[in-house]
Design a protein around this motif. Structure first.
Motif, PDB file in Angstrom:
ATOM      1  N   ASN A 105       5.648  12.109  -5.820  1.00 23.78           N
ATOM      2  CA  ASN A 105       5.341  11.119  -4.782  1.00 23.78           C
ATOM      3  C   ASN A 105       3.835  10.900  -4.652  1.00 23.78           C
ATOM      4  O   ASN A 105       3.383   9.799  -4.323  1.00 23.78           O
ATOM      5  CB  ASN A 105       5.912  11.562  -3.434  1.00 23.78           C
ATOM      6  N   MET A 106       3.051  11.950  -4.918  1.00 25.49           N
ATOM      7  CA  MET A 106       1.605  11.824  -4.815  1.00 25.49           C
ATOM      8  C   MET A 106       1.056  10.901  -5.895  1.00 25.49           C
ATOM      9  O   MET A 106       0.004  10.282  -5.717  1.00 25.49           O
ATOM     10  CB  MET A 106       0.940  13.199  -4.905  1.00 25.49           C
ATOM     11  N   VAL A 107       1.760  10.782  -7.024  1.00 25.45           N
ATOM     12  CA  VAL A 107       1.342   9.835  -8.059  1.00 25.45           C
ATOM     13  C   VAL A 107       1.302   8.424  -7.489  1.00 25.45           C
ATOM     14  O   VAL A 107       0.447   7.611  -7.854  1.00 25.45           O
ATOM     15  CB  VAL A 107       2.295   9.915  -9.271  1.00 25.45           C
ATOM     16  N   VAL A 108       2.228   8.128  -6.569  1.00 20.47           N
ATOM     17  CA  VAL A 108       2.221   6.832  -5.890  1.00 20.47           C
ATOM     18  C   VAL A 108       1.169   6.796  -4.792  1.00 20.47           C
ATOM     19  O   VAL A 108       0.336   5.893  -4.713  1.00 20.47           O
ATOM     20  CB  VAL A 108       3.608   6.520  -5.288  1.00 20.47           C
ATOM     21  N   SER A 109       1.182   7.819  -3.932  1.00 21.45           N
ATOM     22  CA  SER A 109       0.362   7.757  -2.723  1.00 21.45           C
ATOM     23  C   SER A 109      -1.128   7.940  -2.985  1.00 21.45           C
ATOM     24  O   SER A 109      -1.958   7.410  -2.249  1.00 21.45           O
ATOM     25  CB  SER A 109       0.840   8.811  -1.712  1.00 21.45           C
ATOM     26  N   ILE A 110      -1.514   8.668  -4.044  1.00 15.54           N
ATOM     27  CA  ILE A 110      -2.946   8.852  -4.296  1.00 15.54           C
ATOM     28  C   ILE A 110      -3.577   7.535  -4.751  1.00 15.54           C
ATOM     29  O   ILE A 110      -4.775   7.289  -4.524  1.00 15.54           O
ATOM     30  CB  ILE A 110      -3.181   9.965  -5.346  1.00 15.54           C
ATOM     31  N   ILE A 163      -6.134   7.548  -9.178  1.00 11.61           N
ATOM     32  CA  ILE A 163      -7.097   7.304  -8.105  1.00 11.61           C
ATOM     33  C   ILE A 163      -8.249   6.421  -8.601  1.00 11.61           C
ATOM     34  O   ILE A 163      -8.758   5.572  -7.856  1.00 11.61           O
ATOM     35  CB  ILE A 163      -7.632   8.625  -7.509  1.00 11.61           C
ATOM     36  N   LEU A 164      -8.644   6.574  -9.867  1.00  7.54           N
ATOM     37  CA  LEU A 164      -9.721   5.733 -10.404  1.00  7.54           C
ATOM     38  C   LEU A 164      -9.248   4.288 -10.589  1.00  7.54           C
ATOM     39  O   LEU A 164      -9.991   3.338 -10.308  1.00  7.54           O
ATOM     40  CB  LEU A 164     -10.225   6.305 -11.722  1.00  7.54           C
ATOM     41  N   ALA A 306      -2.884   0.623  10.387  1.00  6.40           N
ATOM     42  CA  ALA A 306      -2.640   1.889   9.705  1.00  6.40           C
ATOM     43  C   ALA A 306      -1.193   2.327   9.866  1.00  6.40           C
ATOM     44  O   ALA A 306      -0.529   2.718   8.891  1.00  6.40           O
ATOM     45  CB  ALA A 306      -3.586   2.962  10.243  1.00  6.40           C
ATOM     46  N   TYR A 307      -0.684   2.265  11.070  1.00  4.12           N
ATOM     47  CA  TYR A 307       0.690   2.719  11.275  1.00  4.12           C
ATOM     48  C   TYR A 307       1.678   1.771  10.596  1.00  4.12           C
ATOM     49  O   TYR A 307       2.663   2.213   9.987  1.00  4.12           O
ATOM     50  CB  TYR A 307       0.998   2.824  12.766  1.00  4.12           C
ATOM     51  N   ASN A 308       1.434   0.463  10.684  1.00  6.07           N
ATOM     52  CA  ASN A 308       2.289  -0.507   9.992  1.00  6.07           C
ATOM     53  C   ASN A 308       2.375  -0.196   8.497  1.00  6.07           C
ATOM     54  O   ASN A 308       3.451  -0.184   7.903  1.00  6.07           O
ATOM     55  CB  ASN A 308       1.711  -1.921  10.178  1.00  6.07           C
ATOM     56  N   TYR A 309       1.220   0.025   7.914  1.00  6.98           N
ATOM     57  CA  TYR A 309       1.141   0.237   6.470  1.00  6.98           C
ATOM     58  C   TYR A 309       1.768   1.569   6.079  1.00  6.98           C
ATOM     59  O   TYR A 309       2.449   1.671   5.047  1.00  6.98           O
ATOM     60  CB  TYR A 309      -0.335   0.207   6.058  1.00  6.98           C
ATOM     61  N   GLY A 310       1.539   2.587   6.893  1.00  4.96           N
ATOM     62  CA  GLY A 310       2.139   3.884   6.615  1.00  4.96           C
ATOM     63  C   GLY A 310       3.653   3.821   6.621  1.00  4.96           C
ATOM     64  O   GLY A 310       4.320   4.354   5.726  1.00  4.96           O
ATOM     65  N   VAL A 311       4.216   3.159   7.619  1.00  3.73           N
ATOM     66  CA  VAL A 311       5.674   3.025   7.696  1.00  3.73           C
ATOM     67  C   VAL A 311       6.196   2.203   6.529  1.00  3.73           C
ATOM     68  O   VAL A 311       7.256   2.507   5.953  1.00  3.73           O
ATOM     69  CB  VAL A 311       6.083   2.393   9.046  1.00  3.73           C
ATOM     70  N   LEU A 312       5.467   1.135   6.148  1.00  2.00           N
ATOM     71  CA  LEU A 312       5.898   0.318   5.014  1.00  2.00           C
ATOM     72  C   LEU A 312       5.998   1.154   3.752  1.00  2.00           C
ATOM     73  O   LEU A 312       7.015   1.103   3.036  1.00  2.00           O
ATOM     74  CB  LEU A 312       4.915  -0.836   4.804  1.00  2.00           C
ATOM     75  N   PHE A 313       4.973   1.946   3.438  1.00  3.40           N
ATOM     76  CA  PHE A 313       5.014   2.750   2.218  1.00  3.40           C
ATOM     77  C   PHE A 313       5.998   3.913   2.337  1.00  3.40           C
ATOM     78  O   PHE A 313       6.547   4.374   1.330  1.00  3.40           O
ATOM     79  CB  PHE A 313       3.611   3.247   1.851  1.00  3.40           C
ATOM     80  N   PHE A 314       6.241   4.371   3.546  1.00  2.00           N
ATOM     81  CA  PHE A 314       7.282   5.365   3.779  1.00  2.00           C
ATOM     82  C   PHE A 314       8.628   4.810   3.318  1.00  2.00           C
ATOM     83  O   PHE A 314       9.401   5.482   2.622  1.00  2.00           O
ATOM     84  CB  PHE A 314       7.320   5.690   5.275  1.00  2.00           C
ATOM     85  N   PHE A 450      -3.159   6.227   5.825  1.00  4.76           N
ATOM     86  CA  PHE A 450      -1.781   6.390   6.290  1.00  4.76           C
ATOM     87  C   PHE A 450      -0.797   6.084   5.157  1.00  4.76           C
ATOM     88  O   PHE A 450       0.233   6.755   5.017  1.00  4.76           O
ATOM     89  CB  PHE A 450      -1.508   5.471   7.478  1.00  4.76           C
ATOM     90  N   GLY A 451      -1.101   5.045   4.356  1.00  4.21           N
ATOM     91  CA  GLY A 451      -0.244   4.721   3.228  1.00  4.21           C
ATOM     92  C   GLY A 451      -0.193   5.853   2.214  1.00  4.21           C
ATOM     93  O   GLY A 451       0.811   6.029   1.509  1.00  4.21           O
ATOM     94  N   PHE A 452      -1.255   6.631   2.131  1.00  9.39           N
ATOM     95  CA  PHE A 452      -1.281   7.809   1.258  1.00  9.39           C
ATOM     96  C   PHE A 452      -0.465   8.956   1.844  1.00  9.39           C
ATOM     97  O   PHE A 452       0.310   9.612   1.136  1.00  9.39           O
ATOM     98  CB  PHE A 452      -2.731   8.252   1.055  1.00  9.39           C
ATOM     99  N   CYS A 453      -0.591   9.182   3.135  1.00 12.94           N
ATOM    100  CA  CYS A 453       0.018  10.360   3.759  1.00 12.94           C
ATOM    101  C   CYS A 453       1.521  10.217   4.001  1.00 12.94           C
ATOM    102  O   CYS A 453       2.282  11.166   3.778  1.00 12.94           O
ATOM    103  CB  CYS A 453      -0.677  10.666   5.078  1.00 12.94           C
TER     104      CYS A 453
END
Length: 511
Positions: A105-110, A163-164, A306-314, A450-453
């Protein structure tokens, strides 16, 4: 809602003040033509040659402005596809690289984490060197490192490449909104903004569909290579057809040309581009951080975005696993379900475009003046749909309801995300037009974190609470601080912007 009250701003710096425009004048964003008597008598001051100056991006042909808008939008689609396209392939990537589910999952979120830091540098550089070359060079950087990801055989190289490449891909967040502000007047921004943000958000929906097909047919490594080929084609197109759009830089170039031709010291209103390069770059790089630290409206928008984006990527990163684990469908079919998000995005983008432009014109005529708060009302239906979609999708998945019921819930959720996000981003654009790139970057800094976490703890949350209570928990948090957001901004937005502007008086970061 009550009418937002604007405080007196006549003594504030014109570079960051939103001027009041009376209803009996044009509703358009005027090119920077001087009206002050001292400035109008300055024959060496370079401005646009009237409201209809063909060199001003506002007056370029409709086809040319749409071509630029769609180019940036397609670049944004590549960016968001790069984040979501891997969702159906995470199992295969984890197996081949010998990493755990959380590490996969970190491959996506990083990749998303890079969106927080990239624009903080790219946006101010776009205010020094212009939009064109920052976009082209950043996109080239993305193509290079995204291609490397396809050749990686270790966790370290994969994460480093992601990340790069994310830093280069983040140009979409740094450049696209400023280009819209450069090319479109206020009364046209709703429609242009809807298209410009709708196309990128097709990425999270179409990405997993293509990801499922490519992973199943030719392998996950081609996910990276296909995206690199597509973005490489966009870079070639940009080299040929993407002109500079930044008003300040275009006027500076005009002044330099006139000075060379006549030998007279022509100058622009701010002369910011006449400063030494090191000084310009240092002040520009510090500007997004300074704005995030001192401007209350940006701080508020940053939290809500931030919260909108975090929930979207969740939702995006966990949606495919719902179909493979609970419904026992194939990876290919799990990707097809993302079409539901495309439908929600489409309805919101097309409907929201017309509504926000109509509201802007209606409120301007009714109140007799413009205000950035006129972009806020669309947040209300956005929040309603977002919350309804979270509850609907979560409890339908928990009950293993027929697939169409789950997909309708996700479509409603996607509709809410588009409506609320567009309203917030347009508010920031209208509030800080002169430094829209830096303002946009600072307002989106937290959302990328937030999208990362959020995707990292998605498996644990669903394993512990299930889809029903897991989504409900996210929705209850949003009810606590997200629902009051539009009312707070509508009532206190002008006052908070005034407070931020007072802090900015005399600061070199906004010179």
């Amino acid at each position: 809602m009550e009418k937002p009250k604007d405080n007196e701003t006549s003594d504030m710096p014109t570079e960051i003040r939103e001027p009041t425009v009376r209803a009996d004048t044009t509703l358009s964003d005027k090119p920077p033509i001087q009206t002050d008597s001292d400035e109008s008598n300055d024959e060496l001051l370079v401005t646009w040659d009237g409201d209809d100056d063909p060199n001003c991006p506002f007056n370029w042909s409709l086809a040319r402005r749409w071509a630029i808008t769609l180019l940036c939008s397609m670049g944004g689609m590549v960016t968001l596809m790069s984040a979501s396209m891997l969702a159906p392939a995470l199992g295969d990537i984890g197996h081949d690289l010998n990493i755990t589910e959380s590490e996969a999952n970190m491959v996506v979120s990083i990749f998303v984490l890079a969106f927080a830091f990239g624009p903080m540098a790219l946006a101010p550089l776009a205010e020094v060197f212009g939009r064109r070359w920052v976009w082209i060079l950043a996109s080239t950087w993305y193509v290079l490192w995204n291609t490397v990801c396809g050749f990686s055989h270790t966790r370290g190289l994969m994460l480093a490449g992601r990340i790069l490449s994310g830093l280069g891909a983040s140009a979409e967040y740094a450049i696209s909104t400023p280009v819209l502000a450069d090319c479109w007047r206020a009364e046209d921004r709703g429609h242009s903004f809807a298209i410009a943000t709708f196309v990128p958000l097709l990425g999270p929906a179409i990405g997993p569909i293509l990801g499922g097909v490519i992973t199943e047919k030719i392998g996950w490594r081609w996910l990276f290579w296909v995206l690199s080929i597509f973005d490489g084609a966009l870079v070639i197109y940009a080299l040929l057809f993407f002109p500079e759009t930044y008003h300040r830089l275009l006027l500076h170039r005009k002044a330099v040309k006139l000075e060379k031709e006549t030998g007279r010291p022509f100058h622009t209103k701010t002369d910011a581009h006449n400063q030494p390069l090191v000084r310009k770059v240092c002040y520009s790089l510090a500007r997004p951080c300074w704005m995030l630290a001192t401007q209350p409206t940006i701080q508020i928008m940053a939290i809500f975005l931030a919260y909108n984006y975090g929930v979207l990527f969740f939702v995006l990163t966990s949606f495919a696993s719902l179909w493979t684990e609970k419904y026992h469908q194939t990876v290919l079919i799990s990707g097809v379900h993302y079409v539901a998000l495309v439908i929600g995005y489409t309805v919101a983008a097309q409907g929201g475009a017309r509504i926000t432009d109509w509201l802007w014109k209606y409120l301007t005529r009714k109140r007799g003046e413009t205000a950035p708060e006129y972009r806020i009302p669309l947040m209300i239906p956005g929040m309603v749909f977002l919350l309804a979609g979270l509850f609907w999708y979560g409890w339908a998945a928990e009950a293993i309801a027929p697939w169409i019921v789950v997909d309708i819930g996700v479509a409603v959720f996607g509709c809410g995300v588009i409506l609320s996000t567009q309203a917030m981003q347009q508010y920031v654009m209208e509030s800080y037009k002169e430094y829209v790139a830096s303002a946009n970057a600072s307002s989106q800094f937290l959302r990328s974190i937030f999208g990362f976490c959020f995707p990292i703890f998605a498996p644990a949350l669903y394993n512990r609470l299930g889809y029903g209570w897991g989504n409900s928990t996210l929705a209850f948090i949003m009810i606590g601080f997200g629902v009051p957001a539009p009312f707070v901004i509508w009532t206190y937005g002008a006052r908070l912007r005034d407070k931020g502007i007072q802090r900015a008086k005399g600061k070199v970061f906004l010179a």
